[in-house]
Design a protein around this motif. Structure first.
Motif, PDB file in Angstrom:
ATOM      1  N   LEU A   1       1.242 -11.154   3.180  1.00  0.00           N
ATOM      2  CA  LEU A   1       2.026 -10.093   3.799  1.00  0.00           C
ATOM      3  C   LEU A   1       1.571  -8.756   3.222  1.00  0.00           C
ATOM      4  CD1 LEU A   1       5.835 -10.329   4.398  1.00  0.00           C
ATOM      5  CD2 LEU A   1       4.855  -8.204   3.573  1.00  0.00           C
ATOM      6  N   VAL A   2       1.424  -7.762   4.091  1.00  0.00           N
ATOM      7  CA  VAL A   2       1.049  -6.418   3.652  1.00  0.00           C
ATOM      8  C   VAL A   2       2.161  -5.456   4.065  1.00  0.00           C
ATOM      9  CG1 VAL A   2      -0.607  -4.516   3.866  1.00  0.00           C
ATOM     10  CG2 VAL A   2      -1.417  -6.889   3.842  1.00  0.00           C
ATOM     11  N   LEU A   3       2.654  -4.693   3.094  1.00  0.00           N
ATOM     12  CA  LEU A   3       3.701  -3.701   3.358  1.00  0.00           C
ATOM     13  C   LEU A   3       3.082  -2.311   3.274  1.00  0.00           C
ATOM     14  CD1 LEU A   3       6.769  -3.012   3.711  1.00  0.00           C
ATOM     15  CD2 LEU A   3       6.879  -2.902   1.217  1.00  0.00           C
ATOM     16  N   PHE A   4       3.124  -1.577   4.378  1.00  0.00           N
ATOM     17  CA  PHE A   4       2.622  -0.206   4.421  1.00  0.00           C
ATOM     18  C   PHE A   4       3.773   0.751   4.140  1.00  0.00           C
ATOM     19  CE2 PHE A   4      -0.082  -2.570   7.426  1.00  0.00           C
ATOM     20  CZ  PHE A   4      -1.341  -2.310   6.885  1.00  0.00           C
ATOM     21  N   ASP A   5       3.585   1.601   3.150  1.00  0.00           N
ATOM     22  CA  ASP A   5       4.577   2.607   2.789  1.00  0.00           C
ATOM     23  C   ASP A   5       4.319   3.868   3.620  1.00  0.00           C
ATOM     24  OD1 ASP A   5       6.345   4.338   1.537  1.00  0.00           O
ATOM     25  OD2 ASP A   5       5.042   4.662  -0.203  1.00  0.00           O
ATOM     26  N   ARG A   6       5.009   3.993   4.736  1.00  0.00           N
ATOM     27  CA  ARG A   6       4.871   5.090   5.695  1.00  0.00           C
ATOM     28  C   ARG A   6       3.626   4.909   6.574  1.00  0.00           C
ATOM     29  NH1 ARG A   6       7.173   9.294   1.179  1.00  0.00           N
ATOM     30  NH2 ARG A   6       6.719   7.507  -0.152  1.00  0.00           N
TER      31      ARG A   6
ATOM     32  N   ILE B   1       0.866  -1.177   0.000  1.00  0.00           N
ATOM     33  CA  ILE B   1       0.000   0.000   0.000  1.00  0.00           C
ATOM     34  C   ILE B   1       0.902   1.225   0.000  1.00  0.00           C
ATOM     35  CG2 ILE B   1      -1.920   1.187   1.114  1.00  0.00           C
ATOM     36  CD1 ILE B   1      -2.626  -1.426   2.495  1.00  0.00           C
ATOM     37  N   GLY B   2       1.036   1.827  -1.163  1.00  0.00           N
ATOM     38  CA  GLY B   2       1.970   2.931  -1.332  1.00  0.00           C
ATOM     39  C   GLY B   2       1.384   4.275  -0.941  1.00  0.00           C
TER      40      GLY B   2
ATOM     41  N   LYS C   1       1.925  -7.852   8.882  1.00  0.00           N
ATOM     42  CA  LYS C   1       1.944  -6.426   8.548  1.00  0.00           C
ATOM     43  C   LYS C   1       3.335  -5.851   8.800  1.00  0.00           C
ATOM     44  CE  LYS C   1      -1.303  -5.419  11.387  1.00  0.00           C
ATOM     45  NZ  LYS C   1      -2.251  -4.596  12.161  1.00  0.00           N
ATOM     46  N   ILE C   2       3.902  -5.279   7.744  1.00  0.00           N
ATOM     47  CA  ILE C   2       5.226  -4.662   7.835  1.00  0.00           C
ATOM     48  C   ILE C   2       5.103  -3.181   7.485  1.00  0.00           C
ATOM     49  CG2 ILE C   2       7.553  -4.599   6.871  1.00  0.00           C
ATOM     50  CD1 ILE C   2       7.442  -7.559   6.509  1.00  0.00           C
ATOM     51  N   LEU C   3       5.695  -2.357   8.310  1.00  0.00           N
ATOM     52  CA  LEU C   3       5.696  -0.913   8.079  1.00  0.00           C
ATOM     53  C   LEU C   3       7.075  -0.487   7.607  1.00  0.00           C
ATOM     54  CD1 LEU C   3       4.550   1.992   8.357  1.00  0.00           C
ATOM     55  CD2 LEU C   3       5.291   1.931  10.755  1.00  0.00           C
ATOM     56  N   ASP C   4       7.142   0.133   6.435  1.00  0.00           N
ATOM     57  CA  ASP C   4       8.393   0.747   5.990  1.00  0.00           C
ATOM     58  C   ASP C   4       8.305   2.224   6.329  1.00  0.00           C
ATOM     59  OD1 ASP C   4      10.930   0.992   4.817  1.00  0.00           O
ATOM     60  OD2 ASP C   4      10.037   1.680   2.951  1.00  0.00           O
ATOM     61  N   THR C   5       9.048   2.652   7.326  1.00  0.00           N
ATOM     62  CA  THR C   5       8.922   4.034   7.807  1.00  0.00           C
ATOM     63  C   THR C   5       9.520   5.043   6.832  1.00  0.00           C
ATOM     64  OG1 THR C   5      10.982   3.815   9.046  1.00  0.00           O
ATOM     65  CG2 THR C   5       8.942   3.319  10.228  1.00  0.00           C
TER      66      THR C   5
END
Length: 413
Positions: A80-85, A7-8, A105-109
């Motif tokens: 897997l869900v990657l959150f962009d910020r 999710i960008g 759920k992974i958060l890329d800060t």
């Protein structure tokens, strides 16, 4: 084959910002791990975005506060869900929990937004950012988002230290993952333009990013006149995506201050510059421009904020100083003294090869993901604070989203 939903916050633009390069690196990593990837964002499609279709990545524009995203989750069924910020986690995290509760759920800060924002405010108010970030709303929001996720990717060791020491966040929730870069070979070093082949100074950075605009203004008003006095024939070329009129207004041929705007090939431009200047007075994360300078064999003069998280215990590829007089003096030294220049670029190569080695970081990240997937129930059981925040924040977001949905339906009627 496992499925990844990204999710960008925006469409990835690797030629416009370090954040865009970072996202591209993550996408390439998951492709190499054989994930089937779907990339979604609420942002309008960008003409400068990387072609995801060519990478065999499905993509679409999604609506905020709209039940159609629930259907997308049901169709994709991500593992897997990657959150962009953290902002995307706030908006869509509760829907992921509701529709795909088992998804990791992974958060890329990208960088710690609360640190960047409060440093800006501290700079303007002449205060210590530490006096501001504990009470700031954005700090509470971002820290809460970190707790609600199973793992947060942190790009800088300095930010890992801050989260652990100041906010007492468990190391299990944080993972250090900087830029993942190809090592620089001896052949590549030899093929780079040498000292005599290069001319002029360069400064580069996306102008939508306030620290970059401030740095360019600082160069124009305070530092460049001091440098030009010592090397009258030199020019400073200013590059960056999304320049506004106030940026173009700084252009002055007589002063050798040349504003060029977006760089069609930033790497080629950096390779031919003699010295990179980055007097960054606030910000967070890793500065992509300075990483790129090292890759291109271009020495750099920057500040302690600019260099934060990059060299570790290694020598910098140039000089680090927060004093404008010293900044100008060191820039002139690098520009005019070949031996200093050569030593500096070797320092940069050493930093890239030892601290940002793509293979090493990707191997370790792959192991971490495998461990997380295998022990996810333990991770979640030990993160009760995250579950508690998830319950309260998601309920409030849920009701707000439902209110907006009903409001939009009434408009249509």
């Amino acid at each position: 084959m496992q499925c990844l939903l990204v999710i960008g916050c925006v469409w990835p633009e690797p030629n416009s910002s370090a954040a865009g390069s970072r996202m591209l690196q993550l996408l390439e990593f998951f492709l190499a791990e054989n994930y089937k990837i779907t990339f979604v964002t609420t942002a309008a499609r960008s003409e400068f975005a990387v072609d995801l279709e060519k990478m065999n990545i499905a993509s679409e524009v999604i609506k905020m506060n709209h039940p159609s995203f629930d259907e997308l989750l049901k169709n994709v069924q991500p593992d897997l869900v990657l959150f962009d910020r953290f902002m995307t986690e706030e908006q869509f995290g509760w829907r992921v929990d509701e529709n795909c509760p088992e998804a990791i759920k992974i958060l890329d800060t990208e960088d710690l937004h609360f640190l960047r924002k409060t440093r800006i405010e501290a700079f303007k108010k002449n205060k210590n950012s530490k006096d501001l970030y504990f009470d700031a709303e954005i700090t509470k929001r971002e820290i809460a988002s970190i707790y609600r996720c199973d793992l947060s990717l942190i790009i800088s060791e300095a930010e890992i230290k801050l989260l652990q020491e100041e906010f007492r966040i468990s190391s299990k929730l944080l993972y250090y993952l900087p830029f993942q870069l190809e090592p620089i070979s001896e052949e590549e070093k030899i093929n780079l333009p040498g000292f005599e082949q290069r001319n002029n100074f360069i400064s580069i950075g996306n102008f939508l990013h306030e620290p970059n605009w401030n740095a360019i203004l600082y160069l124009k008003e305070e530092i460049w006149p001091l440098i030009r006095k010592e090397v009258p024939g030199a020019k400073l070329y200013i590059y960056g995506a999304y320049p506004s009129q106030k940026v173009w207004n700084l252009h002055n041929e007589k002063e050798g201050f040349i504003v060029k705007g977006r760089a069609e090939n930033a790497e080629a431009i950096m390779r031919n510059a003699k010295v990179c200047l980055a007097p960054i007075r606030f910000g967070a994360g890793l500065k992509g421009k300075l990483i790129q300078a090292m890759q291109c064999g271009t020495p750099a003069v920057t500040t302690s904020i600019g260099a934060e998280g990059i060299p570790g215990d290694l020598a910098w590829n140039g000089y680090i100083t927060n004093d404008q007089q010293e900044f100008a003096k060191k820039a002139v030294c690098l520009y005019t003294e070949e031996n200093l220049w050569k030593d500096a670029i070797e320092n940069g190569f050493r930093i890239i090869n030892s601290r940002f080695n793509k293979i090493e970081h990707q191997q370790e990240f792959s192991k971490k993901l495998a461990e997380l997937i295998q022990n996810i129930s333990v991770y979640r059981r030990e993160n009760f604070v995250g579950r508690m925040l998830q319950h309260h924040q998601h309920r409030s977001t849920y009701f707000m989203a439902k209110f907006i949905e009903e409001k939009e339906k009434s408009k249509l009627l």
